[in-house]
Design a protein around this motif. Structure first.
Motif, mmCIF file in Angstrom:
data_model
loop_
_atom_site.group_PDB
_atom_site.id
_atom_site.type_symbol
_atom_site.label_atom_id
_atom_site.label_comp_id
_atom_site.label_asym_id
_atom_site.label_seq_id
_atom_site.Cartn_x
_atom_site.Cartn_y
_atom_site.Cartn_z
ATOM 1 N N THR A 1 0.172 8.036 -10.726
ATOM 2 C CA THR A 1 -1.154 8.612 -10.977
ATOM 3 C C THR A 1 -1.616 8.171 -12.366
ATOM 4 O O THR A 1 -0.810 7.667 -13.167
ATOM 5 C CB THR A 1 -1.097 10.151 -10.937
ATOM 6 N N TYR B 1 -0.508 -2.322 -4.420
ATOM 7 C CA TYR B 1 -1.713 -2.984 -3.928
ATOM 8 C C TYR B 1 -2.877 -2.833 -4.919
ATOM 9 O O TYR B 1 -3.634 -3.785 -5.147
ATOM 10 C CB TYR B 1 -2.102 -2.408 -2.556
ATOM 11 N N ALA B 2 -3.009 -1.651 -5.514
ATOM 12 C CA ALA B 2 -4.096 -1.421 -6.474
ATOM 13 C C ALA B 2 -3.914 -2.323 -7.692
ATOM 14 O O ALA B 2 -4.889 -2.897 -8.202
ATOM 15 C CB ALA B 2 -4.113 0.040 -6.896
ATOM 16 N N VAL C 1 0.851 -1.202 0.000
ATOM 17 C CA VAL C 1 0.000 0.000 0.000
ATOM 18 C C VAL C 1 0.886 1.252 0.000
ATOM 19 O O VAL C 1 1.769 1.400 0.841
ATOM 20 C CB VAL C 1 -0.952 0.009 1.219
ATOM 21 N N GLY C 2 0.639 2.108 -0.978
ATOM 22 C CA GLY C 2 1.405 3.361 -1.068
ATOM 23 C C GLY C 2 2.798 3.200 -1.628
ATOM 24 O O GLY C 2 3.595 4.133 -1.590
ATOM 25 N N SER D 1 -7.665 2.886 -7.711
ATOM 26 C CA SER D 1 -7.638 4.351 -7.643
ATOM 27 C C SER D 1 -6.293 4.878 -7.168
ATOM 28 O O SER D 1 -5.869 5.950 -7.555
ATOM 29 C CB SER D 1 -8.744 4.845 -6.707
ATOM 30 N N ASP D 2 -5.589 4.100 -6.374
ATOM 31 C CA ASP D 2 -4.363 4.618 -5.761
ATOM 32 C C ASP D 2 -3.131 4.482 -6.653
ATOM 33 O O ASP D 2 -2.135 5.154 -6.431
ATOM 34 C CB ASP D 2 -4.106 3.906 -4.425
ATOM 35 N N ASP E 1 -0.970 2.196 -6.712
ATOM 36 C CA ASP E 1 0.184 1.586 -6.050
ATOM 37 C C ASP E 1 0.221 0.071 -6.318
ATOM 38 O O ASP E 1 -0.612 -0.457 -7.066
ATOM 39 C CB ASP E 1 0.157 1.868 -4.536
ATOM 40 N N THR F 1 3.794 4.154 -6.415
ATOM 41 C CA THR F 1 2.561 4.836 -6.820
ATOM 42 C C THR F 1 2.725 5.578 -8.148
ATOM 43 O O THR F 1 3.732 6.232 -8.387
ATOM 44 C CB THR F 1 2.146 5.838 -5.725
ATOM 45 N N SER G 1 -4.267 2.498 -11.723
ATOM 46 C CA SER G 1 -4.182 3.943 -11.488
ATOM 47 C C SER G 1 -5.496 4.644 -11.793
ATOM 48 O O SER G 1 -5.549 5.872 -11.854
ATOM 49 C CB SER G 1 -3.065 4.539 -12.349
#
Lengths: 408, 322
Positions: A220, A268-269, A214-215, A263-264, A266, A218, A237
């Motif tokens: 965008t 995890y996404a 998580v994080g 959405s993040d 990262d 990352t 993303s």
């Protein structure tokens, strides 16, 4: 007597740049998946500069394909992303069919959708296995291989091979599915969602896994688009782009499915996107099995791409004249048109595109492959900068690269 | 006569520990195998029971490779330092009442001193290999051992306060009056800190960062082969056993059990040690690996403050009771 000259000791002063540590990670490294080499400039364990290097495979697929007929080059495509070979075959066939204007029967379209999604499952299972192993979770690795084995058995039942398939044909598929295959696939579909939950139980509820993903790494949506990412890396993303929905091919417009989005941006996404994609693949395959129509498996306007008569071909094979069956006919027929075309399909790793320039010959004048792994490796430099060595490993895993299609 | 007897005990202990190391690898491979839906070793002997012996023989005869630009003396000495430091700790472990080689008053301190010496071996191996991966592994190990040694030491201060001794046999005896004959309940915070620290101290998952095969390609032991590589792992398994023994002695009441066993006094001790060994293995099969900064965060920001809180609480409690 002369006095000795006083020697002043030169004390080296740390200037920052001199303290950097360069590390060549790969090509022989367990986490650089194949023969990727990453040149790292480190400050302690923090990555200051990351330059990915590809080019240790020396495969030359694109040039090789320009010296083969369209049908002959098909067998090269399953060696690109060998983890999802069938999806590459399908992508190549769709591209050649668009170039040459060949139609595909509905049954063959459904079968190709099934095998394409099975490839996605195979690929995502191997990705999850190795990604988890990179982060240190070994059990997930073996669990994923357990289910992948069933899929490989199904592929073997379908076409006799477990890795290099060449089952889809330009204008259809090589042979029809058997009832045994359909039954076993149905059994797999009934069982597989519970297995996905098993992986998620091992990973999603694990605090260490969350801390590692998580994080981290990352990107965008704008950055991901600018870097040319596709597939789950882009959708993680938050960018809603899936060729199966936006430029549908085969039976995708006839089945109902959702495109999972993160959405993040990262690790995890990206992980969650692929896990959801596995659920959607099960849904797509189920619908394809339910709707599988009867009919031919090869198009009427592609008669020269299959054996016209099996018996003479076999006899000729014994007399060392096998080529008069498949390959010679393709060479003789004059159905080729001039022009260029770029056709992309959604393979498990993202957008796999084939760009052909045809001069009317039976082989491409020029062929270029837009492979997702090559683009994703390029993004590694941007993602890894400023992060730690351990994050680099997690990032490589999350980008899901295969070197076979990077060094073409 | 006493020296002879000590030597005999020494040899027995050495043999038992070597067998333990060999079969701890088997134990691990089998348990992880079954957790991962596979069999583990099955070929050599019944259910693979002779596999550790075969592995030992194979390691012994494998080529001993020393990198050309390695610091040869240090490279050769590093695994020996690890092994000797870990084996020395065994001398003060009381396996049962009177079953101890050296019943010294500073047993607990002695074990800390020895286990921290083992990290010298790892650091020197990393430095002497002349490999960047090994060097990073060595540095990781150094920082890791320093930070987790502190929290581990602090976590046991509560036990020392309650028992009023550093002698391991006396610590076991002192637990007799506690709930269930153990310090587990009154020292639950200390046990929590100790348990996590012992995983880090022995470089086990999720703290196996000095070797981290997917990041540093086995880290400090990248350049080691054959028997020298095996010695590092012998040291690691002995380390696991030592740490499991300390946990048993300090928190689970040592050799004392719910009922006395006449035929084999260390039975409860062995069972408790193997419970911890099982936990080591279970965790390895379940958890991913921490990132380095997260590992340091856990050590310095959570475990050390918790251990300090435990000391204050124990001291207050002790003052109140007395």
């Amino acid at each position: 007597m002369t006095r000795p000259i006083k020697q002043h000791l030169e004390i080296p002063v740390a200037d920052g740049a001199g303290e950097r540590y360069s590390l060549r990670m790969g090509p022989q490294h367990p986490a650089t998946h194949g023969v990727l080499r990453v040149d790292l400039e480190l400050d302690g364990e923090t990555i200051i500069e990351c330059i990915p290097q590809v080019g240790y495979l020396h495969r030359g697929f694109e040039k090789l394909a320009e010296n083969k007929t369209y049908a002959q080059a098909l067998i090269l495509t399953d060696r690109l992303d060998y983890i999802a070979a069938m999806a590459n075959n399908v992508g190549y066939c769709v591209a050649v069919e668009r170039l040459l204007g060949i139609s595909v029967p509905l049954r063959a379209q459904y079968i190709r959708t099934i095998v394409g999604e099975m490839s996605r499952l195979c690929s995502h299972l191997l990705w999850l296995a190795t990604h988890a192993l990179d982060i240190g979770a070994m059990t997930v690795f073996l669990y994923c291989f357990r289910e992948r084995e069933i899929l490989l058995d199904l592929f073997e039942e379908l076409c006799g091979a477990r890795l290099t398939f060449s089952y889809p044909r330009i204008g259809g598929v090589r042979q029809d599915v058997t009832s045994y295959f359909v039954d076993e696939l149905q059994r797999f579909l009934d069982m597989f969602p519970s297995k996905i939950e098993e992986y998620e139980t091992l990973i999603d509820t694990n605090r260490i896994w969350l801390k590692r993903t998580v994080g981290v790494g990352t990107l965008t949506g704008e950055e991901a688009l600018a870097l040319g990412l596709t597939g789950a890396c882009l959708r993680g993303s938050g960018v809603d782009y899936d060729i199966r929905k936006h430029q549908p091919y085969d039976a995708y417009p006839l089945v109902d499915f959702e495109v999972p989005l993160g959405s993040d941006g990262d690790i995890y996404a990206r992980y969650r996107c692929r896990m959801e994609e596995m659920h959607q693949s099960v849904r797509i395959i189920q619908q394809c099995i339910d709707q599988l129509p009867p009919g031919p498996i090869i198009g009427p306007d592609a008669p020269d791409l299959v054996m016209p008569n099996k018996v003479p071909a076999r006899i000729e094979a014994g007399t060392n004249e096998y080529g008069t069956g498949l390959i010679k006919l393709i060479r003789d027929r004059n159905l080729y048109i001039s022009g260029d075309v770029y056709v992309a399909t959604e393979v498990p790793k993202g957008e796999l595109g084939f760009y052909f320039i045809s001069d009317g010959n039976n082989r491409p004048y020029r062929m270029h492959i837009r492979s997702p792994s090559f683009i994703h490796i390029g993004a590694l430099a941007a993602i890894a900068k400023g992060e730690l060595i351990a994050d680099l490993i997690a990032n490589i895993g999350s980008l899901d690269v295969v070197l076979g299609e990077s060094d073409r | 006569m006493n020296i002879l007897l000590t030597l005999v005990w020494l040899l027995i202990l050495f043999a038992v520990v070597m067998l333990h190391v060999a079969y701890a690898t088997y134990f691990e491979r089998k348990i992880i195998g079954h957790m991962q839906v596979r069999l583990g070793p099955m070929r050599v002997g019944w259910h693979g029971l002779l596999q550790p012996i075969a592995d030992g023989i194979k390691s012994f005869f494998k080529e001993d490779i020393i990198p050309e630009n390695a610091d040869k003396p240090t490279f050769l000495a590093a695994p020996i330092i690890c092994l000797v430091a870990m084996m020395t700790s065994l001398a003060v472990l009381p396996f049962a009442k009177g079953w101890v080689l050296a019943d010294i008053d500073i047993g607990l301190l002695f074990i800390f001193a020895m286990s921290s010496l083992a990290s010298y071996g790892v650091v020197l191996a990393g430095w002497a290999s002349n490999s960047k991966y090994s060097f990073l592994g060595g540095l990781r190990s150094m920082a890791q051992v320093i930070s987790y040694e502190i929290s581990m030491g602090l976590s046991l201060v509560g036990v020392m306060l309650m028992a009023g001794s550093l002698n391991l046999s006396e610590i076991v005896e002192a637990q007799g009056d506690s709930f269930l004959g153990m310090y587990l309940m009154p020292q639950c915070i200390g046990f929590f800190v100790f348990f996590i620290s012992m995983l880090a101290e022995t470089n086990r998952v999720p703290f196996d960062l000095p070797e981290a095969e997917t990041e540093l390609v086995s880290g400090y032991c990248t350049e080691y082969s054959g028997m020298r590589y095996a010695i590092f792992f012998m040291a690691e398994y002995i380390g696991m056993m030592v740490m499991a023994s300390i946990a048993t002695i300090c928190f689970l009441g040592g050799w004392n059990g719910p009922f006395a066993v006449p035929f084999f006094p260390p039975l409860w001790f062995v069972l408790k040690v193997y419970l911890f060994m099982f936990l080591f293995i279970w965790i390895r099969a379940t958890l991913p690996r921490y990132r380095y900064d997260q590992l340091m965060d856990l050590g310095w920001k959570l475990l050390i403050p918790l251990a300090l809180v435990n000391i204050v609480l124990t001291a207050c409690l002790k003052a109140l009771i007395s």
